[in-house]
Motif scaffolding. Structure first.
Motif, short mmCIF file in Angstrom:
data_model
loop_
_atom_site.label_atom_id
_atom_site.label_comp_id
_atom_site.label_asym_id
_atom_site.label_seq_id
_atom_site.Cartn_x
_atom_site.Cartn_y
_atom_site.Cartn_z
N SER A 149 23.56 34.86 -26.13
CA SER A 149 22.98 33.61 -25.65
C SER A 149 21.98 33.07 -26.66
O SER A 149 21.26 33.82 -27.31
CB SER A 149 22.30 33.83 -24.30
N SER A 150 21.94 31.78 -26.78
CA SER A 150 21.13 31.23 -27.85
C SER A 150 19.91 30.48 -27.35
O SER A 150 18.96 30.29 -28.08
CB SER A 150 21.99 30.29 -28.69
N THR A 151 19.89 30.06 -26.13
CA THR A 151 18.73 29.28 -25.71
C THR A 151 17.65 30.20 -25.16
O THR A 151 17.94 31.27 -24.61
CB THR A 151 19.10 28.26 -24.63
N LEU A 152 16.41 29.73 -25.30
CA LEU A 152 15.28 30.53 -24.83
C LEU A 152 15.40 30.82 -23.33
O LEU A 152 15.11 31.92 -22.87
CB LEU A 152 13.98 29.77 -25.11
N ARG A 153 15.88 29.81 -22.60
CA ARG A 153 15.98 29.97 -21.15
C ARG A 153 16.89 31.15 -20.79
O ARG A 153 16.55 32.00 -19.97
CB ARG A 153 16.53 28.67 -20.55
N LYS A 154 18.04 31.18 -21.45
CA LYS A 154 18.99 32.26 -21.18
C LYS A 154 18.42 33.60 -21.61
O LYS A 154 18.54 34.59 -20.90
CB LYS A 154 20.30 32.00 -21.93
N ILE A 155 17.84 33.61 -22.79
CA ILE A 155 17.31 34.87 -23.31
C ILE A 155 16.21 35.40 -22.39
O ILE A 155 16.17 36.57 -22.04
CB ILE A 155 16.77 34.70 -24.75
N LEU A 156 15.35 34.47 -21.96
CA LEU A 156 14.25 34.89 -21.10
C LEU A 156 14.78 35.41 -19.76
O LEU A 156 14.30 36.41 -19.23
CB LEU A 156 13.29 33.71 -20.87
N HIS A 157 15.80 34.74 -19.25
CA HIS A 157 16.40 35.19 -17.99
C HIS A 157 16.97 36.61 -18.15
O HIS A 157 16.74 37.48 -17.32
CB HIS A 157 17.50 34.21 -17.56
N GLU A 158 17.70 36.81 -19.24
CA GLU A 158 18.26 38.14 -19.49
C GLU A 158 17.15 39.18 -19.65
O GLU A 158 17.25 40.30 -19.16
CB GLU A 158 19.12 38.16 -20.78
#
Ligand SMILES: O=C(O)CCC(=O)C(=O)O
Ligand SMILES: [Fe+2]
Length: 263
Positions: free
Chosen positions: A88-97
């Motif tokens: 995942s490349s977006t901060l939102r996705k990374i933070l969620h993970e």
């Protein structure tokens, strides 16, 4: 003007940023290194490999209240979530993970902590509740001209159950207090730092310590960390586990509820 902006133009921060404690003026970034073990979370998953790791965990948590985790021993099949985190490349996705992973790590560790005290493995987790909270805080410490007098974060203990810290890859700064002395945390690539918060200290009836820690500043480099606070369901009563209260070890804490907002 923010302290970040003041730092860019080379100005000192306002007076309230100056450290005034008993060691004011002698803030030392080169205090001794902390002696805490690195626990391999992969080895905590199976009875055939967990004995040694549980022993390390128990001794680290009852003396320092913190330890580092790595995952050198890969789970047999990489979890889907793990693969996603890489892609995942977006901060939102990374933070969620990252938050989801932290939740899993929190669960694995609370079970391991109960087992390390010879208790039923869900003893701590049951108190934790279904609607537990995972909050992430991004800490940005700009370079600071007076690292001898200014702290990045004042001495405190966390109000969480557990805190999982993604440390800066290059810049040290975090220090823990033990027996009235400060110790610094080294940089271990790929490791996360876990510390006990007040609510696990309560659940363990004081066996595991919620350590006081602080962050010192660096005159040349900025430092960025992400602290993930694992916080029990605010409806749940947190109390010392029954198995840890006896004649030789009386109950040391009252029940608390929604502890974070009580502070
Ligand atoms: O940035 C760090 O190393 C630690 C920060 C911390 O203690 C906190 O956010 O509670
Ligand atoms: Fe903290």
């Amino acid at each position: 003007m923010s302290v970040q902006e003041l730092s860019i133009i080379g100005k000192e921060p306002p007076q309230n940023y100056f450290h005034k404690g008993s060691d004011a003026g002698i803030l030392d970034a080169s205090v001794p290194l902390i002696q805490i073990p690195v626990v391999d979370i992969g080895l905590l998953a199976s009875p055939s490999t967990w004995t040694h790791e549980l022993h390390k965990l128990r001794s680290a948590l009852s003396s320092w209240g913190c330890f580092q985790i790595v995952s050198y021993t890969k789970p047999r099949r990489p979890a889907k979530a793990q693969i996603l985190a890489w892609k995942s490349s977006t901060l939102r996705k990374i933070l969620h993970e990252f938050a989801m992973k932290s939740r899993q790590i929190n669960e694995i560790l609370l079970k391991a902590m109960a087992r390390s005290l010879d208790m039923e493995e869900n003893c701590f987790l049951d108190q934790y509740g279904e609607r537990a909270l995972v909050t992430a805080r991004f800490n940005f410490y700009p370079p600071c001209q007076r690292p001898d007098q200014i702290l990045g974060v004042k001495p405190h203990a966390d109000a969480s159950a557990l805190t999982i810290l993604l440390p800066d890859k290059e810049v040290e700064g975090l220090q823990f207090l033990k027996d009235k002395e400060w110790f610094r945390v080294p940089i271990i690539p790929q490791a996360l730092l876990v510390n006990v918060g007040d609510q696990v200290e309560i659940m363990s009836n004081g066996i595991f310590k919620s350590p006081v820690h602080r962050v010192v500043t660096n005159s040349e480099k900025e430092r960025i960390t992400v602290a993930v606070f694992c916080i029990p369901d605010s409806d749940k009563e947190i109390k010392p586990a029954d198995a840890l209260v006896n004649e030789t070890r009386p109950r040391l804490y009252k029940n608390v509820k929604d502890y974070k907002s009580m502070l």
